[in-house]
Scaffold this motif. Structure first.
Motif, PDB file in Angstrom:
ATOM      1  N   TRP A  22     -22.344 -14.854   4.972  1.00  0.00           N
ATOM      2  CA  TRP A  22     -23.721 -14.844   4.353  1.00  0.00           C
ATOM      3  C   TRP A  22     -24.033 -13.636   4.190  1.00  0.00           C
ATOM      4  O   TRP A  22     -24.761 -13.272   2.933  1.00  0.00           O
ATOM      5  CB  TRP A  22     -24.721 -15.794   4.783  1.00  0.00           C
ATOM      6  N   LEU A  23     -23.936 -12.716   5.256  1.00  0.00           N
ATOM      7  CA  LEU A  23     -24.664 -11.349   5.172  1.00  0.00           C
ATOM      8  C   LEU A  23     -23.921 -10.545   4.018  1.00  0.00           C
ATOM      9  O   LEU A  23     -24.513  -9.391   3.567  1.00  0.00           O
ATOM     10  CB  LEU A  23     -24.635 -10.683   6.500  1.00  0.00           C
ATOM     11  N   VAL A  24     -22.901 -10.897   3.838  1.00  0.00           N
ATOM     12  CA  VAL A  24     -21.943 -10.004   2.858  1.00  0.00           C
ATOM     13  C   VAL A  24     -21.539 -10.528   1.458  1.00  0.00           C
ATOM     14  O   VAL A  24     -20.632 -10.439   0.844  1.00  0.00           O
ATOM     15  CB  VAL A  24     -20.964  -9.175   3.473  1.00  0.00           C
ATOM     16  N   HIS A  25     -22.333 -11.801   1.074  1.00  0.00           N
ATOM     17  CA  HIS A  25     -21.816 -12.571  -0.071  1.00  0.00           C
ATOM     18  C   HIS A  25     -23.204 -12.430  -1.063  1.00  0.00           C
ATOM     19  O   HIS A  25     -24.144 -12.134  -0.965  1.00  0.00           O
ATOM     20  CB  HIS A  25     -22.242 -14.302   0.763  1.00  0.00           C
ATOM     21  N   ALA A  26     -22.287 -12.429  -2.285  1.00  0.00           N
ATOM     22  CA  ALA A  26     -23.072 -12.456  -3.470  1.00  0.00           C
ATOM     23  C   ALA A  26     -23.486 -13.948  -3.882  1.00  0.00           C
ATOM     24  O   ALA A  26     -22.847 -14.904  -3.957  1.00  0.00           O
ATOM     25  CB  ALA A  26     -22.352 -12.007  -4.662  1.00  0.00           C
ATOM     26  N   ARG A  27     -24.915 -14.142  -3.965  1.00  0.00           N
ATOM     27  CA  ARG A  27     -25.548 -15.414  -4.173  1.00  0.00           C
ATOM     28  C   ARG A  27     -26.132 -15.552  -5.555  1.00  0.00           C
ATOM     29  O   ARG A  27     -27.252 -15.156  -5.919  1.00  0.00           O
ATOM     30  CB  ARG A  27     -26.582 -15.685  -3.049  1.00  0.00           C
ATOM     31  N   GLY A  28     -25.235 -16.069  -6.562  1.00  0.00           N
ATOM     32  CA  GLY A  28     -25.638 -15.959  -7.820  1.00  0.00           C
ATOM     33  C   GLY A  28     -26.081 -14.501  -8.238  1.00  0.00           C
ATOM     34  O   GLY A  28     -25.294 -13.548  -8.257  1.00  0.00           O
ATOM     35  N   LYS A  29     -27.430 -14.276  -8.597  1.00  0.00           N
ATOM     36  CA  LYS A  29     -27.937 -12.965  -9.098  1.00  0.00           C
ATOM     37  C   LYS A  29     -28.548 -12.211  -8.042  1.00  0.00           C
ATOM     38  O   LYS A  29     -28.965 -11.085  -8.328  1.00  0.00           O
ATOM     39  CB  LYS A  29     -28.609 -13.231 -10.149  1.00  0.00           C
ATOM     40  N   SER A  30     -28.501 -12.706  -6.718  1.00  0.00           N
ATOM     41  CA  SER A  30     -28.890 -11.904  -5.614  1.00  0.00           C
ATOM     42  C   SER A  30     -27.724 -11.543  -4.480  1.00  0.00           C
ATOM     43  O   SER A  30     -27.015 -12.335  -4.635  1.00  0.00           O
ATOM     44  CB  SER A  30     -30.135 -13.012  -4.698  1.00  0.00           C
ATOM     45  N   TRP A  31     -28.029 -10.682  -3.560  1.00  0.00           N
ATOM     46  CA  TRP A  31     -26.979 -10.425  -2.770  1.00  0.00           C
ATOM     47  C   TRP A  31     -27.201 -10.393  -1.449  1.00  0.00           C
ATOM     48  O   TRP A  31     -28.456 -10.428  -0.950  1.00  0.00           O
ATOM     49  CB  TRP A  31     -26.815  -8.975  -3.071  1.00  0.00           C
ATOM     50  N   GLY A  32     -26.427 -10.904  -0.360  1.00  0.00           N
ATOM     51  CA  GLY A  32     -26.271 -10.704   0.879  1.00  0.00           C
ATOM     52  C   GLY A  32     -26.955  -9.489   1.266  1.00  0.00           C
ATOM     53  O   GLY A  32     -27.030  -8.496   0.836  1.00  0.00           O
ATOM     54  N   HIS A  33     -27.862  -9.597   2.656  1.00  0.00           N
ATOM     55  CA  HIS A  33     -28.516  -8.276   3.078  1.00  0.00           C
ATOM     56  C   HIS A  33     -27.702  -7.075   3.283  1.00  0.00           C
ATOM     57  O   HIS A  33     -28.245  -5.994   3.382  1.00  0.00           O
ATOM     58  CB  HIS A  33     -29.577  -8.726   4.354  1.00  0.00           C
ATOM     59  N   LEU A  34     -26.567  -7.336   3.432  1.00  0.00           N
ATOM     60  CA  LEU A  34     -25.431  -6.108   3.845  1.00  0.00           C
ATOM     61  C   LEU A  34     -24.884  -5.520   2.755  1.00  0.00           C
ATOM     62  O   LEU A  34     -24.083  -4.700   3.018  1.00  0.00           O
ATOM     63  CB  LEU A  34     -24.762  -6.354   5.203  1.00  0.00           C
ATOM     64  N   ILE A  35     -24.859  -6.171   1.648  1.00  0.00           N
ATOM     65  CA  ILE A  35     -24.027  -5.697   0.463  1.00  0.00           C
ATOM     66  C   ILE A  35     -24.647  -4.356   0.056  1.00  0.00           C
ATOM     67  O   ILE A  35     -25.830  -4.072  -0.014  1.00  0.00           O
ATOM     68  CB  ILE A  35     -24.309  -6.723  -0.609  1.00  0.00           C
ATOM     69  N   PHE A  36     -23.656  -3.463  -0.358  1.00  0.00           N
ATOM     70  CA  PHE A  36     -23.994  -2.056  -0.899  1.00  0.00           C
ATOM     71  C   PHE A  36     -24.650  -1.146   0.215  1.00  0.00           C
ATOM     72  O   PHE A  36     -25.156  -0.066   0.033  1.00  0.00           O
ATOM     73  CB  PHE A  36     -24.919  -2.275  -2.008  1.00  0.00           C
ATOM     74  N   LYS A  37     -24.520  -1.665   1.653  1.00  0.00           N
ATOM     75  CA  LYS A  37     -25.239  -0.683   2.688  1.00  0.00           C
ATOM     76  C   LYS A  37     -24.444   0.050   3.224  1.00  0.00           C
ATOM     77  O   LYS A  37     -23.080  -0.081   3.419  1.00  0.00           O
ATOM     78  CB  LYS A  37     -25.781  -1.558   3.867  1.00  0.00           C
ATOM     79  N   ASP A  38     -24.500   1.432   2.948  1.00  0.00           N
ATOM     80  CA  ASP A  38     -23.729   2.622   3.395  1.00  0.00           C
ATOM     81  C   ASP A  38     -23.914   3.098   4.908  1.00  0.00           C
ATOM     82  O   ASP A  38     -24.747   4.131   4.653  1.00  0.00           O
ATOM     83  CB  ASP A  38     -23.523   3.651   2.354  1.00  0.00           C
ATOM     84  N   LEU A  39     -23.431   2.707   5.876  1.00  0.00           N
ATOM     85  CA  LEU A  39     -23.825   3.001   7.317  1.00  0.00           C
ATOM     86  C   LEU A  39     -22.849   3.561   7.813  1.00  0.00           C
ATOM     87  O   LEU A  39     -21.510   3.492   7.406  1.00  0.00           O
ATOM     88  CB  LEU A  39     -24.018   1.592   7.961  1.00  0.00           C
ATOM     89  N   ILE A  40     -23.296   4.555   8.719  1.00  0.00           N
ATOM     90  CA  ILE A  40     -22.273   5.586   9.326  1.00  0.00           C
ATOM     91  C   ILE A  40     -22.543   5.270  11.037  1.00  0.00           C
ATOM     92  O   ILE A  40     -23.691   5.166  11.358  1.00  0.00           O
ATOM     93  CB  ILE A  40     -22.662   7.117   9.136  1.00  0.00           C
ATOM     94  N   LYS A  41     -21.514   5.040  11.862  1.00  0.00           N
ATOM     95  CA  LYS A  41     -21.419   4.871  13.060  1.00  0.00           C
ATOM     96  C   LYS A  41     -21.336   6.183  13.822  1.00  0.00           C
ATOM     97  O   LYS A  41     -20.285   6.840  13.575  1.00  0.00           O
ATOM     98  CB  LYS A  41     -20.518   3.829  13.654  1.00  0.00           C
ATOM     99  N   PHE A  42     -22.029   6.719  14.883  1.00  0.00           N
ATOM    100  CA  PHE A  42     -21.752   7.895  15.532  1.00  0.00           C
ATOM    101  C   PHE A  42     -21.356   7.394  16.938  1.00  0.00           C
ATOM    102  O   PHE A  42     -21.935   6.358  17.521  1.00  0.00           O
ATOM    103  CB  PHE A  42     -22.889   8.560  15.422  1.00  0.00           C
ATOM    104  N   GLU A  43     -20.285   7.911  17.593  1.00  0.00           N
ATOM    105  CA  GLU A  43     -20.045   7.585  18.806  1.00  0.00           C
ATOM    106  C   GLU A  43     -20.837   8.078  19.969  1.00  0.00           C
ATOM    107  O   GLU A  43     -21.436   9.026  19.838  1.00  0.00           O
ATOM    108  CB  GLU A  43     -18.332   8.160  19.153  1.00  0.00           C
TER     109      GLU A  43
END
Length: 198
Positions: free
Chosen positions: A177-198
């Motif tokens: 659900w977090l990466v799901h398109a819901r009709g005309k709204s989007w899951g909370h993590l859609i289009f988030k461009d995150l970077i992980k640092f070690e």
């Protein structure tokens, strides 16, 4: 382990470039004759192999990067998908009623009978997915959701081999659900461009 990307639009090209950057062979296929996109594949690199849909679905791990409405045609390429891992990299704006109230990934899992499904690589727009994931001293994040921990681990390892930082979100009914398109709204993590640092 063999790999294929079904769909050779913007997302398919971006995924193919990730494989090419890391010298990993991958088949690319559409419902068209492979000769029609062979030049595009060759321009990306020698490890990008154009194949027919029938040949490409022999791979162990298959990225589904077609338009959502085309997935049924792809599903017909095999009578059953036992032993395959499907990575659902698609997004849809289909209403939940059309999906039986399920996240799109759970719906897709039923269509590809026998396959193990991992939702992933769908939350980044093509222009971002297309870039080298090594950025600012970190690695670009890709989210993965699956009801099969073993499959999620395999795709997590593949994501690392492609240069990404995988983050597992749990099962399809949770992380899906977090990466799901819901009709005309989007899951909370859609289009988030995150970077992980070690």
């Amino acid at each position: 382990m063999s790999y294929a990307i079904i769909g050779f639009g913007e997302i398919g090209h971006a995924l193919a470039r990730a494989f090419a950057r890391n010298g990993i062979e991958v088949a690319v296929a559409t419902t068209r004759d492979p000769a029609s996109f062979a030049a595009d594949a060759a321009a990306i690199g020698p490890t990008i192999i154009p194949k027919s849909l029938t040949e490409a679905v022999k791979a162990d791990i298959i990225f589904l990067a077609v338009r959502f409405e085309s997935h049924l045609e792809v599903a017909k390429a095999l009578p059953d998908w036992n032993g395959k891992i499907i990575i659902d990299a698609m997004n849809t704006q289909a209403p939940l009623e059309e999906l039986g109230g399920l996240p799109s990934s759970a719906y897709i899992a039923k269509v590809f009978n026998g396959a193990t499904l991992v939702k992933g690589f769908n939350h980044l727009v093509a222009a971002v997915l297309d870039q080298d994931p090594a950025v600012h001293g970190g690695r670009r994040v890709v989210f993965l959701a699956s009801d099969d921990d073993g499959a999620a681990a395999k795709i997590g390892k593949l994501a690392e081999n492609l240069g990404f930082a995988p983050i597992k979100l749990g099962g399809l009914s949770e992380g899906g659900w977090l990466v799901h398109a819901r009709g005309k709204s989007w899951g909370h993590l859609i289009f988030k461009d995150l970077i992980k640092f070690e």
